[in-house]
Design a protein around this motif. Structure first.
Motif, PDB file in Angstrom:
ATOM      1  N   LYS A 101     -35.588 -23.026 -21.014  1.00  0.00           N
ATOM      2  CA  LYS A 101     -36.055 -24.228 -20.438  1.00  0.00           C
ATOM      3  C   LYS A 101     -37.542 -24.328 -19.873  1.00  0.00           C
ATOM      4  CE  LYS A 101     -32.211 -26.349 -20.758  1.00  0.00           C
ATOM      5  NZ  LYS A 101     -32.066 -27.344 -21.588  1.00  0.00           N
ATOM      6  N   ASN A 102     -38.413 -23.327 -20.563  1.00  0.00           N
ATOM      7  CA  ASN A 102     -39.810 -23.461 -19.989  1.00  0.00           C
ATOM      8  C   ASN A 102     -40.433 -24.857 -20.309  1.00  0.00           C
ATOM      9  OD1 ASN A 102     -42.642 -23.101 -19.757  1.00  0.00           O
ATOM     10  ND2 ASN A 102     -42.270 -21.074 -19.481  1.00  0.00           N
ATOM     11  N   PRO A 103     -40.924 -25.412 -19.399  1.00  0.00           N
ATOM     12  CA  PRO A 103     -41.722 -26.927 -19.907  1.00  0.00           C
ATOM     13  C   PRO A 103     -42.801 -26.726 -20.626  1.00  0.00           C
ATOM     14  CG  PRO A 103     -42.158 -26.222 -17.581  1.00  0.00           C
ATOM     15  CD  PRO A 103     -41.063 -25.195 -18.267  1.00  0.00           C
ATOM     16  N   LYS A 104     -43.450 -25.408 -20.853  1.00  0.00           N
ATOM     17  CA  LYS A 104     -44.371 -25.320 -21.812  1.00  0.00           C
ATOM     18  C   LYS A 104     -43.817 -24.923 -23.053  1.00  0.00           C
ATOM     19  CE  LYS A 104     -47.695 -22.392 -20.442  1.00  0.00           C
ATOM     20  NZ  LYS A 104     -48.370 -21.281 -19.823  1.00  0.00           N
ATOM     21  N   TYR A 105     -42.674 -24.999 -23.507  1.00  0.00           N
ATOM     22  CA  TYR A 105     -42.162 -24.697 -24.587  1.00  0.00           C
ATOM     23  C   TYR A 105     -41.415 -25.904 -25.182  1.00  0.00           C
ATOM     24  CZ  TYR A 105     -39.901 -21.786 -28.450  1.00  0.00           C
ATOM     25  OH  TYR A 105     -39.356 -21.536 -29.710  1.00  0.00           O
ATOM     26  N   LYS A 106     -41.604 -26.486 -26.335  1.00  0.00           N
ATOM     27  CA  LYS A 106     -40.914 -27.504 -27.046  1.00  0.00           C
ATOM     28  C   LYS A 106     -40.195 -26.826 -28.204  1.00  0.00           C
ATOM     29  CE  LYS A 106     -43.880 -31.214 -25.552  1.00  0.00           C
ATOM     30  NZ  LYS A 106     -45.299 -31.452 -25.908  1.00  0.00           N
ATOM     31  N   PHE A 107     -39.119 -27.275 -28.352  1.00  0.00           N
ATOM     32  CA  PHE A 107     -38.101 -26.772 -29.471  1.00  0.00           C
ATOM     33  C   PHE A 107     -37.328 -27.596 -30.312  1.00  0.00           C
ATOM     34  CE2 PHE A 107     -34.568 -24.191 -31.006  1.00  0.00           C
ATOM     35  CZ  PHE A 107     -35.245 -23.242 -31.817  1.00  0.00           C
ATOM     36  N   GLU A 108     -37.464 -27.872 -31.376  1.00  0.00           N
ATOM     37  CA  GLU A 108     -36.218 -28.682 -32.111  1.00  0.00           C
ATOM     38  C   GLU A 108     -36.079 -28.031 -33.247  1.00  0.00           C
ATOM     39  OE1 GLU A 108     -35.027 -31.451 -31.096  1.00  0.00           O
ATOM     40  OE2 GLU A 108     -36.183 -31.593 -29.129  1.00  0.00           O
ATOM     41  N   ILE A 109     -34.815 -28.776 -33.581  1.00  0.00           N
ATOM     42  CA  ILE A 109     -34.049 -27.892 -34.936  1.00  0.00           C
ATOM     43  C   ILE A 109     -33.879 -29.088 -36.244  1.00  0.00           C
ATOM     44  CG2 ILE A 109     -31.808 -26.854 -35.768  1.00  0.00           C
ATOM     45  CD1 ILE A 109     -31.299 -26.282 -32.700  1.00  0.00           C
ATOM     46  N   PHE A 110     -34.389 -28.481 -37.099  1.00  0.00           N
ATOM     47  CA  PHE A 110     -34.461 -29.215 -38.489  1.00  0.00           C
ATOM     48  C   PHE A 110     -33.786 -28.825 -39.649  1.00  0.00           C
ATOM     49  CE2 PHE A 110     -38.063 -30.275 -35.672  1.00  0.00           C
ATOM     50  CZ  PHE A 110     -37.969 -31.623 -35.646  1.00  0.00           C
ATOM     51  N   SER A 111     -33.124 -29.600 -40.621  1.00  0.00           N
ATOM     52  CA  SER A 111     -32.677 -29.147 -41.730  1.00  0.00           C
ATOM     53  C   SER A 111     -33.376 -29.155 -42.849  1.00  0.00           C
ATOM     54  CB  SER A 111     -31.256 -29.999 -42.103  1.00  0.00           C
ATOM     55  OG  SER A 111     -31.711 -31.573 -42.255  1.00  0.00           O
ATOM     56  N   THR A 112     -34.771 -29.668 -42.941  1.00  0.00           N
ATOM     57  CA  THR A 112     -35.792 -29.931 -44.035  1.00  0.00           C
ATOM     58  C   THR A 112     -37.176 -29.625 -43.330  1.00  0.00           C
ATOM     59  OG1 THR A 112     -36.344 -32.243 -43.681  1.00  0.00           O
ATOM     60  CG2 THR A 112     -34.144 -31.741 -45.256  1.00  0.00           C
ATOM     61  N   LYS A 113     -37.943 -28.957 -44.325  1.00  0.00           N
ATOM     62  CA  LYS A 113     -39.455 -28.820 -43.947  1.00  0.00           C
ATOM     63  C   LYS A 113     -40.065 -30.107 -43.551  1.00  0.00           C
ATOM     64  CE  LYS A 113     -43.313 -26.931 -46.187  1.00  0.00           C
ATOM     65  NZ  LYS A 113     -43.887 -26.278 -47.469  1.00  0.00           N
ATOM     66  N   GLU A 114     -39.876 -31.057 -44.297  1.00  0.00           N
ATOM     67  CA  GLU A 114     -40.455 -32.382 -44.166  1.00  0.00           C
ATOM     68  C   GLU A 114     -40.231 -32.973 -42.759  1.00  0.00           C
ATOM     69  OE1 GLU A 114     -40.070 -31.228 -48.398  1.00  0.00           O
ATOM     70  OE2 GLU A 114     -38.419 -31.618 -47.018  1.00  0.00           O
ATOM     71  N   ALA A 115     -39.061 -33.072 -42.495  1.00  0.00           N
ATOM     72  CA  ALA A 115     -38.758 -33.472 -41.176  1.00  0.00           C
ATOM     73  C   ALA A 115     -39.505 -32.571 -40.226  1.00  0.00           C
ATOM     74  CB  ALA A 115     -37.130 -33.440 -40.723  1.00  0.00           C
ATOM     75  N   ALA A 116     -39.468 -31.245 -40.074  1.00  0.00           N
ATOM     76  CA  ALA A 116     -40.107 -30.490 -39.126  1.00  0.00           C
ATOM     77  C   ALA A 116     -41.343 -30.461 -38.999  1.00  0.00           C
ATOM     78  CB  ALA A 116     -39.876 -28.842 -39.554  1.00  0.00           C
ATOM     79  N   GLU A 117     -42.249 -30.739 -40.572  1.00  0.00           N
ATOM     80  CA  GLU A 117     -43.533 -31.111 -40.521  1.00  0.00           C
ATOM     81  C   GLU A 117     -43.876 -32.622 -39.662  1.00  0.00           C
ATOM     82  OE1 GLU A 117     -44.594 -30.360 -44.252  1.00  0.00           O
ATOM     83  OE2 GLU A 117     -44.914 -28.162 -43.985  1.00  0.00           O
ATOM     84  N   ASP A 118     -43.030 -33.468 -40.043  1.00  0.00           N
ATOM     85  CA  ASP A 118     -43.446 -34.742 -39.433  1.00  0.00           C
ATOM     86  C   ASP A 118     -43.282 -34.751 -38.132  1.00  0.00           C
ATOM     87  OD1 ASP A 118     -43.513 -37.762 -39.743  1.00  0.00           O
ATOM     88  OD2 ASP A 118     -41.497 -37.945 -39.048  1.00  0.00           O
ATOM     89  N   TRP A 119     -42.262 -34.023 -37.155  1.00  0.00           N
ATOM     90  CA  TRP A 119     -42.129 -33.796 -35.959  1.00  0.00           C
ATOM     91  C   TRP A 119     -43.194 -33.320 -35.499  1.00  0.00           C
ATOM     92  CZ3 TRP A 119     -41.032 -29.476 -32.740  1.00  0.00           C
ATOM     93  CH2 TRP A 119     -40.898 -29.871 -31.347  1.00  0.00           C
ATOM     94  N   LEU A 120     -43.900 -32.295 -36.029  1.00  0.00           N
ATOM     95  CA  LEU A 120     -44.890 -31.407 -35.397  1.00  0.00           C
ATOM     96  C   LEU A 120     -46.043 -32.213 -35.616  1.00  0.00           C
ATOM     97  CD1 LEU A 120     -44.343 -27.809 -36.983  1.00  0.00           C
ATOM     98  CD2 LEU A 120     -44.419 -28.296 -34.631  1.00  0.00           C
ATOM     99  N   SER A 121     -46.457 -32.975 -36.433  1.00  0.00           N
ATOM    100  CA  SER A 121     -47.502 -34.004 -36.850  1.00  0.00           C
ATOM    101  C   SER A 121     -47.479 -35.008 -35.685  1.00  0.00           C
ATOM    102  CB  SER A 121     -47.764 -34.645 -37.913  1.00  0.00           C
ATOM    103  OG  SER A 121     -46.580 -35.622 -37.960  1.00  0.00           O
ATOM    104  N   GLN A 122     -46.244 -35.333 -34.633  1.00  0.00           N
ATOM    105  CA  GLN A 122     -46.351 -36.370 -33.899  1.00  0.00           C
ATOM    106  C   GLN A 122     -46.229 -35.887 -32.585  1.00  0.00           C
ATOM    107  OE1 GLN A 122     -43.097 -39.130 -34.657  1.00  0.00           O
ATOM    108  NE2 GLN A 122     -43.412 -38.691 -36.532  1.00  0.00           N
TER     109      GLN A 122
END
Length: 123
Positions: A101-122
């Protein structure tokens, strides 16, 4: 096995966990990231664990969280998109997400590389 390489074109640390991955390997990866002074201080990571079999229990997550907290002291922020493909890895990732729960750390779970990269770009 844990393999990581920084992609200067995208500004993303591209990490891959493959085969049997032990708690020790994950801790070594976090420590190496912590010690790296050339990475951006607002670090984005794409972690592909779709080919990994994690060889540790939910009780070992605390050790990962402790080491992660030490690493966060060296960064302004870390944003991590993790790619999962099986129920056990998804459950471990979701539990980690709930515990870290550290506010300096954002962590999301994805099933595809494309979805992960899209989120990181945003973010």
């Amino acid at each position: 096995m844990v393999i990581s390489e920084f992609n200067p074109a995208t500004g993303i640390l591209e990490s891959s966990f493959e085969g049997d991955v032990s708690l020790n390997e994950i801790l070594e990866y976090i420590i190496a990231t912590k010690k790296n002074k050339s990475f951006p201080r607002n670090l984005k990571i794409r972690t592909d664990s779709s080919k990994a079999v994690f060889d540790f229990s939910i009780h070992d997550l605390n050790a990962i969280i402790i080491e992660n907290e030490k690493s966060l002291k060296k960064y302004d922020s870390i944003t991590d998109a993790i790619i999962v493909s099986d129920p056990k890895t998804t459950a471990l990732a979701m539990l980690f997400q709930e515990l870290e729960k550290n506010p300096k750390y954002k962590f999301e779970i994805f099933s595809t590389k494309e979805a992960a990269e899209d989120w990181l770009s945003q973010v």
